[in-house]
Design an enzyme around this catalytic site. Structure first.
Site, PDB file in Angstrom:
ATOM      1  N   LYS A  33       0.841  -1.195   0.000  1.00  0.00           N
ATOM      2  CA  LYS A  33       0.000   0.000   0.000  1.00  0.00           C
ATOM      3  C   LYS A  33       0.872   1.239   0.000  1.00  0.00           C
ATOM      4  CE  LYS A  33      -1.648   2.516   3.238  1.00  0.00           C
ATOM      5  NZ  LYS A  33      -2.288   3.110   4.432  1.00  0.00           N
ATOM      6  N   ASP A  60      -3.542   4.194  -2.113  1.00  0.00           N
ATOM      7  CA  ASP A  60      -4.589   4.610  -1.178  1.00  0.00           C
ATOM      8  C   ASP A  60      -4.579   6.127  -1.012  1.00  0.00           C
ATOM      9  OD1 ASP A  60      -6.627   4.433   0.685  1.00  0.00           O
ATOM     10  OD2 ASP A  60      -5.274   4.014   2.358  1.00  0.00           O
ATOM     11  N   LYS A  62      -7.521   7.942  -1.481  1.00  0.00           N
ATOM     12  CA  LYS A  62      -8.858   8.326  -1.010  1.00  0.00           C
ATOM     13  C   LYS A  62      -9.394   9.531  -1.790  1.00  0.00           C
ATOM     14  CE  LYS A  62      -8.036   6.548   3.686  1.00  0.00           C
ATOM     15  NZ  LYS A  62      -6.645   6.064   3.511  1.00  0.00           N
ATOM     16  N   HIS A  64     -11.539  12.239  -3.543  1.00  0.00           N
ATOM     17  CA  HIS A  64     -12.850  12.786  -3.184  1.00  0.00           C
ATOM     18  C   HIS A  64     -12.940  14.193  -3.763  1.00  0.00           C
ATOM     19  CE1 HIS A  64     -16.003  13.515   0.268  1.00  0.00           C
ATOM     20  NE2 HIS A  64     -16.475  13.790  -0.936  1.00  0.00           N
ATOM     21  N   ASP A  65     -13.628  14.305  -4.893  1.00  0.00           N
ATOM     22  CA  ASP A  65     -13.743  15.599  -5.567  1.00  0.00           C
ATOM     23  C   ASP A  65     -14.942  15.526  -6.503  1.00  0.00           C
ATOM     24  OD1 ASP A  65     -13.078  18.178  -6.746  1.00  0.00           O
ATOM     25  OD2 ASP A  65     -11.005  17.811  -6.128  1.00  0.00           O
ATOM     26  N   THR A 119     -11.263   3.271  10.118  1.00  0.00           N
ATOM     27  CA  THR A 119     -11.194   2.450  11.331  1.00  0.00           C
ATOM     28  C   THR A 119     -10.696   3.237  12.536  1.00  0.00           C
ATOM     29  OG1 THR A 119      -9.047   1.619  10.572  1.00  0.00           O
ATOM     30  CG2 THR A 119     -10.971   0.227  10.169  1.00  0.00           C
ATOM     31  N   GLN A 190      -5.794   3.382  15.806  1.00  0.00           N
ATOM     32  CA  GLN A 190      -6.921   2.597  15.316  1.00  0.00           C
ATOM     33  C   GLN A 190      -7.871   2.288  16.470  1.00  0.00           C
ATOM     34  OE1 GLN A 190      -7.317   2.015  12.190  1.00  0.00           O
ATOM     35  NE2 GLN A 190      -5.351   1.758  11.169  1.00  0.00           N
TER      36      GLN A 190
END
Length: 231
Positions: A33, A60, A62, A64-65, A119, A190
């Site tokens: 990752k 990774d 993420k 978002h747009d 998480t 976490q």
């Protein structure tokens, strides 16, 4: 034969540290990752380096747009032959669908995976800060249902929502579990953690393991131990 895989989170801040770590895994075909820390500080060269070593990449970021921006971001990443890219389910149906459309348009096999609830987020935090009134599990299941409707390949969730996600969306809908710890490990930041065996029993397809491997005195040995438990 199991299709389950252990993904090692390369939570380093430099390419040099990353390469020194990967050198410990000679003759191992890894799934790794690359998150924001490593990618934003080292750029595309880290993708080239890891692909040149023959490893698979879970990128990774993420995303978002607005849908058009996410479409072109994913399209641009296709040239680096990454295996998994994450997008936020909170971006909505059209954004998720456009991320997958970018993969189709480039005729690639990259999996698009949706982020549900982190998480590190507790139910109380979700309800008071995000103003989502359902239970945390219901929020995750709602996001997973949205991801399925958008035709993306699966979601990231804690171990404890995995079986219900599979029941809701089918066994071919992929579920990736972070927050994996062994009994003696510190959970760190976490909040919803579980063991590799828990993830296996809950039908996860992938687990993401960072500090329990990267901070161990013998990372290869710890990786193989976790792999035996999960795969």
């Amino acid at each position: 034969m199991s299709n389950r895989e252990v993904i090692i989170a390369l939570d380093f801040d430099s390419l040099d540290k990353t390469c020194k770590f990967l050198n410990l895994f000679e003759n191992q075909n890894l799934f790794v990752k690359i998150g924001m820390e490593l990618f934003y500080q080292n750029g595309l060269q880290v993708l080239h380096e890891i692909k040149n070593r023959g490893h698979k990449i879970f990128l990774d970021l993420k995303l978002h747009d607005i849908p058009n921006t996410v479409y072109h971001a994913v399209k641009g990443l296709m040239k680096f032959d990454v295996d998994i890219i994450t997008v936020h389910c909170a971006g909505g149906l059209t954004m998720l669908n456009q991320a997958k459309q970018a993969v189709f348009d480039q005729n690639k096999n990259t999996k698009i995976i949706g982020i549900t609830q982190l998480t590190s987020t507790s139910e109380t935090e979700m309800q008071t800060q995000q103003k989502i009134s359902t239970s945390l599990q219901d929020s995750v299941l709602n996001y997973a249902k949205l991801a399925k409707e958008a035709n993306i390949d699966g979601v990231v969730s804690s171990v404890w929502e995995t079986k219900k996600i599979k029941e809701q969306n089918g066994n071919n809908f992929l579920v990736i579990n972070p927050g994996i710890r062994l009994e003696k490990d510190d959970s760190g930041d976490q909040k919803r953690v579980a063991s590799p065996l828990d993830a296996k029993n809950q039908l996860a397809d992938f687990i993401v393991v960072g500090r329990p491997i990267t901070k161990d005195n013998n990372p290869l040995e710890k990786y193989l131990e976790i792999k035996r438990m999960f795969v």
